[in-house]
Design a protein around this motif. Structure first.
Motif, short mmCIF file in Angstrom:
data_model
loop_
_atom_site.label_atom_id
_atom_site.label_comp_id
_atom_site.label_asym_id
_atom_site.label_seq_id
_atom_site.Cartn_x
_atom_site.Cartn_y
_atom_site.Cartn_z
N VAL A 1 0.84 -1.20 0.00
CA VAL A 1 0.00 0.00 0.00
C VAL A 1 0.88 1.26 0.00
CG1 VAL A 1 -1.86 1.24 1.16
CG2 VAL A 1 -1.75 -1.26 1.30
N TRP A 2 0.57 2.17 -0.93
CA TRP A 2 1.23 3.46 -0.99
C TRP A 2 0.20 4.54 -0.66
CZ3 TRP A 2 6.33 4.71 -2.78
CH2 TRP A 2 7.11 3.61 -3.15
N TYR A 3 0.40 5.23 0.46
CA TYR A 3 -0.45 6.38 0.81
C TYR A 3 0.25 7.64 0.31
CZ TYR A 3 -2.58 3.12 4.18
OH TYR A 3 -3.19 2.05 4.78
N PHE A 4 -0.48 8.47 -0.43
CA PHE A 4 0.09 9.72 -0.93
C PHE A 4 -0.64 10.90 -0.29
CE2 PHE A 4 0.85 6.56 -4.27
CZ PHE A 4 2.22 6.70 -4.44
N PRO A 5 0.08 11.98 0.01
CA PRO A 5 -0.56 13.13 0.66
C PRO A 5 -1.70 13.70 -0.18
CG PRO A 5 1.83 13.35 0.67
CD PRO A 5 1.50 12.20 -0.25
N ILE A 6 -2.81 13.98 0.47
CA ILE A 6 -3.96 14.55 -0.23
C ILE A 6 -3.65 16.01 -0.58
CG2 ILE A 6 -5.17 15.30 1.88
CD1 ILE A 6 -6.90 13.63 -1.10
N THR A 7 -3.96 16.38 -1.82
CA THR A 7 -3.70 17.74 -2.29
C THR A 7 -4.99 18.55 -2.37
OG1 THR A 7 -1.87 16.89 -3.63
CG2 THR A 7 -2.66 19.12 -4.13
N TRP A 8 -6.05 17.89 -2.86
CA TRP A 8 -7.35 18.55 -3.05
C TRP A 8 -8.42 17.60 -2.54
CZ3 TRP A 8 -9.72 19.61 -8.56
CH2 TRP A 8 -10.97 20.22 -8.40
N ARG A 9 -8.98 17.91 -1.36
CA ARG A 9 -9.93 17.01 -0.73
C ARG A 9 -11.21 16.84 -1.54
NH1 ARG A 9 -8.84 15.53 4.57
NH2 ARG A 9 -11.02 14.94 4.87
N GLY A 10 -11.66 17.92 -2.18
CA GLY A 10 -12.93 17.85 -2.91
C GLY A 10 -12.94 16.78 -3.98
N TRP A 11 -11.85 16.64 -4.69
CA TRP A 11 -11.72 15.64 -5.77
C TRP A 11 -10.92 14.43 -5.28
CZ3 TRP A 11 -8.22 15.69 -10.63
CH2 TRP A 11 -8.78 14.90 -11.64
N GLN A 12 -10.48 14.50 -4.04
CA GLN A 12 -9.62 13.48 -3.43
C GLN A 12 -8.40 13.22 -4.32
OE1 GLN A 12 -11.73 10.11 -1.76
NE2 GLN A 12 -13.48 11.37 -1.26
N TYR A 13 -7.79 14.32 -4.71
CA TYR A 13 -6.65 14.29 -5.62
C TYR A 13 -5.34 14.41 -4.86
CZ TYR A 13 -3.23 16.09 -9.00
OH TYR A 13 -2.11 16.30 -9.76
N SER A 14 -4.33 13.66 -5.31
CA SER A 14 -2.98 13.75 -4.76
C SER A 14 -2.00 13.91 -5.92
CB SER A 14 -2.63 12.50 -3.97
OG SER A 14 -1.25 12.45 -3.70
N SER A 15 -1.25 15.00 -5.91
CA SER A 15 -0.27 15.22 -6.97
C SER A 15 0.83 14.16 -6.91
CB SER A 15 0.33 16.63 -6.86
OG SER A 15 0.93 16.83 -5.59
N ALA A 16 1.19 13.71 -5.70
CA ALA A 16 2.22 12.68 -5.58
C ALA A 16 1.74 11.35 -6.17
CB ALA A 16 2.60 12.49 -4.11
N LEU A 17 0.47 11.03 -5.96
CA LEU A 17 -0.10 9.82 -6.55
C LEU A 17 -0.08 9.93 -8.08
CD1 LEU A 17 -3.36 8.00 -5.42
CD2 LEU A 17 -2.81 8.28 -7.82
N TYR A 18 -0.43 11.09 -8.58
CA TYR A 18 -0.44 11.33 -10.03
C TYR A 18 0.94 11.05 -10.64
CZ TYR A 18 0.23 14.35 -14.13
OH TYR A 18 0.58 14.85 -15.35
N PHE A 19 2.00 11.59 -10.05
CA PHE A 19 3.34 11.40 -10.60
C PHE A 19 3.79 9.95 -10.48
CE2 PHE A 19 3.65 16.06 -9.75
CZ PHE A 19 3.90 16.45 -11.07
N LYS A 20 3.46 9.31 -9.36
CA LYS A 20 3.83 7.91 -9.17
C LYS A 20 3.11 7.02 -10.18
CE LYS A 20 5.84 4.61 -6.69
NZ LYS A 20 7.30 4.49 -6.54
N LEU A 21 1.85 7.29 -10.40
CA LEU A 21 1.06 6.52 -11.35
C LEU A 21 1.64 6.65 -12.75
CD1 LEU A 21 -1.52 4.87 -11.99
CD2 LEU A 21 -2.72 7.05 -12.24
N LYS A 22 1.94 7.86 -13.15
CA LYS A 22 2.46 8.12 -14.49
C LYS A 22 3.80 7.40 -14.72
CE LYS A 22 3.81 12.33 -15.43
NZ LYS A 22 3.84 13.77 -15.82
N GLU A 23 4.60 7.32 -13.66
CA GLU A 23 5.92 6.71 -13.78
C GLU A 23 5.89 5.19 -13.77
OE1 GLU A 23 8.02 8.25 -10.46
OE2 GLU A 23 8.11 10.32 -11.22
#
Length: 394
Positions: A63-85
């Motif tokens: 399990v990888w927990y990434f810091p939440i960036t935008w609660r409304g959309w439950q978006y995490s920029s760190a998750l985004y970059f990890k996913l892309k890579e």
């Protein structure tokens, strides 16, 4: 087989509802079945409780927990970059949620790198929830989510009722499968005695307990439950309604308004969100469980209550209602005040009936929701989509 599960919130963010438990349980048993499972999620509601940006092993699940960036959309920029890579290194992507960053980012990068992906809407695309969506969400569904659904290798439903409701909305559906949530009972460290339980929750010794356990939400049917319970009190003055659950929608004020309207303030107790041993103790010490919901894709609290031997009353809007009814594992009703009143009284006034329903229910849960068997079924489905790459053209 390497599976990436993308979900906005994860164990142990229990206040987020039933999927928190059922999704992790499924992943746990997939690992036991030989699958390499990685979860990308956020630390929403877990800030300071979990480590972020590093791998954590939970029951064999990475399990990888990434810091939440935008609660409304439950978006995490760190998750985004990890996913892309890293998405290229997985065989299949399993996405749990719609309308959130998890579904949008997961589906986009799965398409980009030509990976098969499965979406589990978890009831969010059934008729009742959709009827109460804001214009923004309807616009989002039309502009973005429909494409995600159309290009999915398959849509996963937890019940036939969820699938049928989805189809009725004329939403995209190329392939689908129905696999229920798995259930594995928690082993409580300490179950409260009758005396301990009643003292802790402020319930008199002679009271008969009608239990509601779930999120405090409009869709749970409090507009039926409160007036029905008021009628129950007229026949059984010692009846107590115990309401257990998190008020994450601010709906408690409306429930309290209904309670005051029907004059039953002294017969209703709020316990807030309860977990672990205390939750098990509540099931053990209640007399009947009720869920007069408008719509539930599955109903994990129902399964928990049944396993504890508690007689249940649910509406036809609960996803597992058909199988509950066919197995005699509970009483299934229309979402109707009078039917609910009669059913509660029937249970409270007939101990033999209550016992029979409870025993039927325990056999039903053991047979239908074995996590090992459910994981086996899902592994076969994963293999099918990985082997054939059975997904629409991108």
């Amino acid at each position: 087989m390497k599976i990436l599960h993308i979900v906005s919130s994860y164990w142990p963010a229990f206040e987020r509802g039933g999927p928190i438990v059922s999704v992790h349980l499924l992943n746990k048993w997939l690992v036991k079945g030989g699958v390499d499972v990685t979860v990308y999620t956020t630390n929403i509601d877990l800030e300071g409780k979990v480590e972020t940006n590093k791998e954590t092993i939970l029951d064999g699940v990475k399990v990888w927990y990434f810091p939440i960036t935008w609660r409304g959309w439950q978006y995490s920029s760190a998750l985004y970059f990890k996913l892309k890579e890293t998405i290229k290194g997985f065989d299949l992507i399993h996405i749990t949620s719609v309308f959130l960053a998890a579904s949008t980012l997961g589906a986009y990068y799965a398409r980009k790198f030509k990976k098969s992906y499965v979406i589990s809407p978890r009831g969010s695309l059934m008729r009742e929830p959709l009827c109460n969506k804001s214009f923004k969400k309807r616009f989002y569904l039309s502009l973005i989510e429909k494409r995600n659904l159309k290009n999915a290798s398959a849509i996963h439903f937890t019940t036939e009722a969820e699938k049928n409701d989805y189809i009725a909305q004329n939403l995209p559906l190329e392939n689908s499968f129905v696999i229920p949530n798995a259930f594995e009972p928690e082993m409580p460290k300490h179950v409260l005695s009758r005396e301990e339980f009643r003292k802790k929750f402020g319930i008199a010794d002679e009271d008969r307990i009608v239990l509601f356990l779930g999120r405090l939400s409009w869709k749970k049917g409090f507009d039926t439950l409160i007036p029905a319970f008021a009628k129950v009190v007229q026949a059984i003055p010692e009846a107590t309604l115990l309401i257990v659950g998190n008020d994450d929608e601010g709906y408690k004020k409306e429930i309290e308004r209904l309670i005051e309207k029907h004059g039953i303030r002294e017969r209703v107790k709020f316990a807030g969100a309860v977990f672990g041993s205390d939750k098990f103790s509540i099931y053990e010490n209640s007399d009947v469980f009720v869920l007069p919901s408008y719509s539930e894709n599955f109903g994990m609290a129902v399964v928990e209550a049944i396993y504890a031997g508690l007689p249940i009353i649910i509406t036809k809007g609960v996803g597992i209602a058909p199988s509950v009814e066919s197995q005699g594992a509970g009483i299934v009703i229309e979402k109707n005040e009078d039917e609910l009143t009669v059913s509660i009284l029937k249970i409270l006034q007939n101990k033999q009936l209550a016992k029979k329903i409870g025993e039927n229910g325990q056999r039903y849960v053991e047979k239908e929701f074995d996590p090992k068997e459910i994981a086996k079924r899902l592994i076969k489905i994963y293999q099918k989509f990985i082997k054939t790459n059975l997904s629409p053209s991108y």
